[in-house]
Design a protein around this motif. Structure first.
Motif, mmCIF file in Angstrom:
data_model
loop_
_atom_site.group_PDB
_atom_site.id
_atom_site.type_symbol
_atom_site.label_atom_id
_atom_site.label_comp_id
_atom_site.label_asym_id
_atom_site.label_seq_id
_atom_site.Cartn_x
_atom_site.Cartn_y
_atom_site.Cartn_z
ATOM 1 N N LEU A 138 5.228 -12.195 -0.396
ATOM 2 C CA LEU A 138 6.474 -11.509 -0.699
ATOM 3 C C LEU A 138 6.880 -10.649 0.489
ATOM 4 C CD1 LEU A 138 5.773 -10.402 -4.385
ATOM 5 C CD2 LEU A 138 6.958 -12.457 -3.580
ATOM 6 N N GLU A 139 8.113 -10.818 0.942
ATOM 7 C CA GLU A 139 8.595 -10.088 2.106
ATOM 8 C C GLU A 139 9.533 -8.964 1.658
ATOM 9 O OE1 GLU A 139 10.359 -12.745 4.878
ATOM 10 O OE2 GLU A 139 8.463 -13.749 5.364
ATOM 11 N N ILE A 140 9.248 -7.761 2.143
ATOM 12 C CA ILE A 140 10.088 -6.604 1.823
ATOM 13 C C ILE A 140 10.513 -5.946 3.123
ATOM 14 C CG2 ILE A 140 9.012 -6.174 -0.417
ATOM 15 C CD1 ILE A 140 7.370 -3.966 0.892
ATOM 16 N N THR A 141 11.700 -5.402 3.137
ATOM 17 C CA THR A 141 12.166 -4.683 4.322
ATOM 18 C C THR A 141 11.793 -3.208 4.202
ATOM 19 O OG1 THR A 141 14.316 -4.153 3.362
ATOM 20 C CG2 THR A 141 14.133 -6.246 4.546
ATOM 21 N N GLU A 142 11.852 -2.498 5.328
ATOM 22 C CA GLU A 142 11.566 -1.065 5.303
ATOM 23 C C GLU A 142 12.593 -0.312 4.463
ATOM 24 O OE1 GLU A 142 10.217 0.409 9.338
ATOM 25 O OE2 GLU A 142 10.681 -1.663 9.820
ATOM 26 N N ARG A 143 13.814 -0.839 4.405
ATOM 27 C CA ARG A 143 14.845 -0.221 3.565
ATOM 28 C C ARG A 143 14.452 -0.300 2.093
ATOM 29 N NH1 ARG A 143 19.454 -2.067 0.929
ATOM 30 N NH2 ARG A 143 19.093 -4.181 1.666
ATOM 31 N N VAL A 144 13.842 -1.409 1.696
ATOM 32 C CA VAL A 144 13.390 -1.562 0.316
ATOM 33 C C VAL A 144 12.278 -0.573 0.009
ATOM 34 C CG1 VAL A 144 12.185 -3.117 -1.276
ATOM 35 C CG2 VAL A 144 14.088 -3.970 0.118
ATOM 36 N N VAL A 145 11.393 -0.362 0.975
ATOM 37 C CA VAL A 145 10.257 0.538 0.756
ATOM 38 C C VAL A 145 10.730 1.957 0.481
ATOM 39 C CG1 VAL A 145 8.234 1.584 1.822
ATOM 40 C CG2 VAL A 145 8.680 -0.855 2.136
ATOM 41 N N ILE A 146 11.654 2.452 1.289
ATOM 42 C CA ILE A 146 12.062 3.849 1.155
ATOM 43 C C ILE A 146 12.967 4.075 -0.050
ATOM 44 C CG2 ILE A 146 11.863 4.249 3.628
ATOM 45 C CD1 ILE A 146 14.882 4.117 3.827
ATOM 46 N N ALA A 147 13.467 2.992 -0.693
ATOM 47 C CA ALA A 147 14.321 3.153 -1.872
ATOM 48 C C ALA A 147 13.570 3.875 -2.986
ATOM 49 C CB ALA A 147 14.822 1.794 -2.352
ATOM 50 N N ASP A 148 12.286 3.565 -3.144
ATOM 51 C CA ASP A 148 11.452 4.235 -4.153
ATOM 52 C C ASP A 148 10.009 4.023 -3.741
ATOM 53 O OD1 ASP A 148 10.076 5.192 -6.337
ATOM 54 O OD2 ASP A 148 11.459 4.342 -7.817
ATOM 55 N N ILE A 149 9.528 4.846 -2.807
ATOM 56 C CA ILE A 149 8.233 4.626 -2.182
ATOM 57 C C ILE A 149 7.091 4.644 -3.195
ATOM 58 C CG2 ILE A 149 8.101 7.068 -1.562
ATOM 59 C CD1 ILE A 149 6.582 4.129 0.387
ATOM 60 N N GLU A 150 7.157 5.532 -4.178
ATOM 61 C CA GLU A 150 6.061 5.650 -5.133
ATOM 62 C C GLU A 150 5.940 4.411 -6.014
ATOM 63 O OE1 GLU A 150 4.546 8.669 -8.718
ATOM 64 O OE2 GLU A 150 6.195 9.237 -7.397
ATOM 65 N N THR A 151 7.077 3.971 -6.581
ATOM 66 C CA THR A 151 7.058 2.778 -7.431
ATOM 67 C C THR A 151 6.713 1.547 -6.610
ATOM 68 O OG1 THR A 151 8.717 3.743 -8.887
ATOM 69 C CG2 THR A 151 8.416 1.363 -9.007
ATOM 70 N N THR A 152 7.267 1.455 -5.398
ATOM 71 C CA THR A 152 6.997 0.312 -4.533
ATOM 72 C C THR A 152 5.508 0.192 -4.236
ATOM 73 O OG1 THR A 152 9.188 0.451 -3.500
ATOM 74 C CG2 THR A 152 7.456 -0.689 -2.272
ATOM 75 N N GLN A 153 4.871 1.321 -3.947
ATOM 76 C CA GLN A 153 3.443 1.300 -3.636
ATOM 77 C C GLN A 153 2.620 0.795 -4.826
ATOM 78 O OE1 GLN A 153 1.859 5.128 -2.499
ATOM 79 N NE2 GLN A 153 0.412 4.197 -1.093
ATOM 80 N N LYS A 154 2.948 1.267 -6.023
ATOM 81 C CA LYS A 154 2.224 0.813 -7.220
ATOM 82 C C LYS A 154 2.420 -0.680 -7.450
ATOM 83 C CE LYS A 154 2.448 5.237 -9.704
ATOM 84 N NZ LYS A 154 2.990 5.938 -10.893
ATOM 85 N N THR A 155 3.679 -1.134 -7.281
ATOM 86 C CA THR A 155 3.971 -2.552 -7.525
ATOM 87 C C THR A 155 3.258 -3.439 -6.512
ATOM 88 O OG1 THR A 155 6.146 -1.965 -8.412
ATOM 89 C CG2 THR A 155 5.811 -4.248 -7.765
ATOM 90 N N LEU A 156 3.280 -3.052 -5.232
ATOM 91 C CA LEU A 156 2.633 -3.864 -4.202
ATOM 92 C C LEU A 156 1.120 -3.901 -4.392
ATOM 93 C CD1 LEU A 156 4.671 -2.943 -0.998
ATOM 94 C CD2 LEU A 156 4.983 -4.844 -2.584
ATOM 95 N N ASN A 157 0.540 -2.788 -4.798
ATOM 96 C CA ASN A 157 -0.907 -2.790 -5.073
ATOM 97 C C ASN A 157 -1.235 -3.720 -6.229
ATOM 98 O OD1 ASN A 157 -1.884 -1.026 -3.067
ATOM 99 N ND2 ASN A 157 -1.253 0.771 -4.244
ATOM 100 N N ALA A 158 -0.361 -3.762 -7.223
ATOM 101 C CA ALA A 158 -0.577 -4.666 -8.357
ATOM 102 C C ALA A 158 -0.479 -6.116 -7.915
ATOM 103 C CB ALA A 158 0.443 -4.371 -9.455
ATOM 104 N N PHE A 159 0.443 -6.418 -7.004
ATOM 105 C CA PHE A 159 0.536 -7.787 -6.474
ATOM 106 C C PHE A 159 -0.726 -8.156 -5.705
ATOM 107 C CE2 PHE A 159 5.320 -7.811 -6.916
ATOM 108 C CZ PHE A 159 5.378 -8.981 -7.672
ATOM 109 N N LYS A 160 -1.236 -7.182 -4.931
ATOM 110 C CA LYS A 160 -2.467 -7.457 -4.189
ATOM 111 C C LYS A 160 -3.635 -7.737 -5.119
ATOM 112 C CE LYS A 160 -3.378 -7.466 -0.512
ATOM 113 N NZ LYS A 160 -3.470 -8.615 0.408
ATOM 114 N N ASP A 161 -3.626 -7.065 -6.265
ATOM 115 C CA ASP A 161 -4.708 -7.255 -7.236
ATOM 116 C C ASP A 161 -4.751 -8.683 -7.763
ATOM 117 O OD1 ASP A 161 -5.503 -4.660 -6.942
ATOM 118 O OD2 ASP A 161 -4.433 -3.916 -8.725
ATOM 119 N N ILE A 162 -3.587 -9.345 -7.821
ATOM 120 C CA ILE A 162 -3.585 -10.732 -8.310
ATOM 121 C C ILE A 162 -3.662 -11.731 -7.164
ATOM 122 C CG2 ILE A 162 -2.279 -10.096 -10.367
ATOM 123 C CD1 ILE A 162 0.186 -11.442 -9.126
#
Length: 612
Positions: free
Chosen positions: A475-499
């Motif tokens: 999954l490709e995300i831009t830096e603009r996407v990251v800063i939109a909601d850094i906290e939620t983004t971090q949780k979601t990406l960690n969950a993707f890594k878990d699978i």
């Protein structure tokens, strides 16, 4: 002396006229009533004057007989320079009569010889508003004339009616001023500017009609940090500076909030108004101090013109909005002139938005695939799914024509789900046809998708449904996407890594917190933005940036993929720097699903030219 019947009829007639008068017809009615009084009372002349206590002067409103002097030397008489009659009018509270002295030698000479300025008998009656003298009503006769109490009482009644009319006019003017002006800055308001635009754009009016629009950049930051009062002080200061900068005949308006407009009175063509806007913009260096802190804001400026008889205020304001928004999207602090291309793009966006809201809009979704190549061998190692949208009338649209529209509606998540499902179905088809075995599949993810509840579970279910290994999905995300909601983004990406799903930062290096992302997010790959790749060998700065990105990737154990490789020289420069994987037109343009499957079956693209 006028008899009681005559006086009563004068009061009645004056009352009928003055009580029905308005600001629009008050001058004509005042003149008519004054003429009636002069003739009925047998006077030689009369005048009505209003006091302007702000400037300390008495101003002529009506006179009989009219002298038709232009300019009128007694149109405005300042009390400090006035003769005794005018000077007394400043604070007069009771009727006053001035009569000639029959025993005075000048009077006798005038009567006997008929020479010199005739002596005058004058009755002056004040116009009162409470304790304030707002004007005078006066009548004069050459020679001597005795004024009786009944006459002065009737004139005082009529003067009261004049004073009431004057008060109504002042109140009406104040209400009109308030209705036409912004109460904070005193500039014209939005409604008044629009009305003026409609008048200026009417058929037959001179043109072109040009407007400069100003939008203060990030005023909300001042409000958030220093409070609303600080923001208001900034607006007041900005309005003052704008008045000084627009030092030519023009309507200046506060359009609302942090938006302002300047409408020159003179017709101006597109080039002239743009040059004028640049000059004003250079002067808008506004700073305000609050709590010992000096802050300033930049300004985004839009410029547009309209043609009388062809355009209206709504059309011109729409052009201004497009130009100003273009200035803001370009980073602000600049002047942008409207162009027809802006309107065309807006029309497309509007049509796209309407189509996206239709129930069958998802049927128009089309995926193309951009191959990813190992530049050392030419091996096709993966592909990126690129979303396209087939519009019924506009044809095949690229993402920049509809993604922003989709993200402003409820359809962004839906489109994201459809892309993941369609791409996974295509990979399964290639696998089942023996064309590709678990190739890397890259899919772009929007900010809206990453904060969508249940997105990880849905992707996992889709991968399971089509029997695709999670590790092949990136999954490709831009830096603009990251800063939109850094906290939620971090949780979601960690969950993707878990699978087991991989994560890549797209357009790496174009944001502001790149290093922070590498240390705080579960990243597997960096995609080097095409802007750094172009003319790589001939641009030392770009070469240094790419070398730094590759160094970061190596230090963090990440893959690096170059985007937008279009020339042999750029590809060779990347290989020399140690970058092995790339995408770009040098190797292949985006392909349909069938074409991409055929390329996977071929397994390689020719890269012999890179070995020379």
């Amino acid at each position: 002396m006028a008899d009681d019947a005559t006086l009563n009829s004068l009061v009645t007639a004056a009352a009928a006229e003055l009580m029905a008068a308005t600001a629009a017809n008050s001058a004509a009615i005042s003149q008519r009533v004054l003429t009636l009084l002069v003739e009925a009372l047998g006077q030689d002349f009369g005048f009505l004057r209003h006091n302007d206590h702000k400037i300390g002067a008495t101003v002529l409103i009506a006179e009989f007989p009219p002298r038709n002097a232009d300019p009128d030397p007694i149109g405005v008489v300042y009390f400090g320079d006035a003769d005794s009659v005018f000077a007394a009018a400043e604070h007069l509270k009771e009727p006053a009569v001035m009569r000639p002295d029959r025993d005075h030698a000048d009077y006798q000479r005038t009567i006997v010889q008929g020479t010199g300025v005739p002596s005058v008998s004058i009755a002056t009656v004040p116009l009162l508003s409470g304790e304030v003298t707002t004007g005078v009503l006066a009548f004069g006769k050459y020679g001597d004339r005795e004024w009786f109490a009944e006459e002065l009482e009737a004139l005082q009644t009529i003067a009261t009616l004049f004073a009431q009319l004057q008060a109504r006019i002042v109140a009406d003017q104040q209400l009109r001023w308030l209705a036409e002006h912004d109460d904070m800055t005193g500039l014209l308001n939005r409604r008044t500017l629009i009305a003026q635009l409609d008048q200026r754009l009417a058929p037959g009016m001179p043109g072109p009609v040009s407007v400069v629009f100003f939008d203060v950049d990030r005023l909300e930051a001042i409000n958030d940090v220093f409070g609303q009062d600080a923001g208001n002080r900034f607006i007041l200061t900005f309005a003052t500076v704008l008045r000084e900068a627009a030092d030519f005949p023009a309507a200046i308006a506060r359009f609302g909030g942090d938006e302002f407009a300047v409408l020159p009175h003179a017709p101006m063509d597109a080039q002239s108004i743009f040059t004028l806007a640049l000059g004003i913009h250079r002067q808008l260096q506004t700073q305000v101090r609050s709590r010992s802190y000096l802050f300033a804001r930049t300004v985004s400026v839009g410029v547009a013109t309209g043609v009388p008889g062809e355009d209206n205020a709504s059309v011109l304001l729409s052009r201004l909005d497009l130009a100003t928004q273009s200035a803001k999207k370009a980073g602000g602090a600049r002047v942008v002139a409207f162009s027809p291309q802006m309107a065309m793009k807006k029309a497309i966006r509007n049509e796209v938005e309407l189509r996206l809201e239709e129930p069958d809009a998802s049927n128009d979704l089309v995926l193309h695939y951009l191959p990813e190549v190992d530049m050392r061998t030419g091996a096709v190692v993966g592909t990126e799914a690129l979303m396209r949208w087939r519009h019924p009338s506009l044809g095949l649209l690229m993402p920049d024509a509809f993604i922003d529209v989709a993200e402003s509606t409820i359809l962004a998540e839906k489109l994201g789900r459809l892309v993941v499902r369609a791409a996974c179905a295509q990979v399964a088809q290639w696998r089942d046809q023996g064309l590709a075995d678990n190739p890397t599949l890259r899919i772009n993810v929007s900010a809206m998708e990453l904060v969508d509840e249940g997105v990880v579970e849905r992707v996992a279910a889709t991968l399971d449904e089509f029997g695709i290994q999670p590790s092949t999905l990136c999954l490709e995300i831009t830096e603009r996407v990251v800063i939109a909601d850094i906290e939620t983004t971090q949780k979601t990406l960690n969950a993707f890594k878990d699978i087991g799903v991989q994560i890549a930062i797209d357009d790496f290096g174009t944001g502001y917190s790149a290093f922070e992302y590498l240390t705080s997010l579960p990243i597997d790959a960096l995609k080097i933005d095409r802007g750094f790749i172009r003319d790589l060998k001939r641009d030392p700065k770009r070469l240094a940036v790419v070398r730094s990105i590759l160094g970061l990737a190596d230090a963090f154990g990440l893959d690096a993929v170059a985007e937008g490789v279009e020339t042999v020289d750029d590809a060779k420069a990347l290989l020399e720097l140690g970058c092995r994987r790339a995408q770009g037109f040098l190797f292949s343009r985006p392909l349909s699903g069938m074409q991409m499957g055929a390329l996977f079956a071929q397994r390689f693209v020719g890269v012999e030219f890179l070995r020379d």
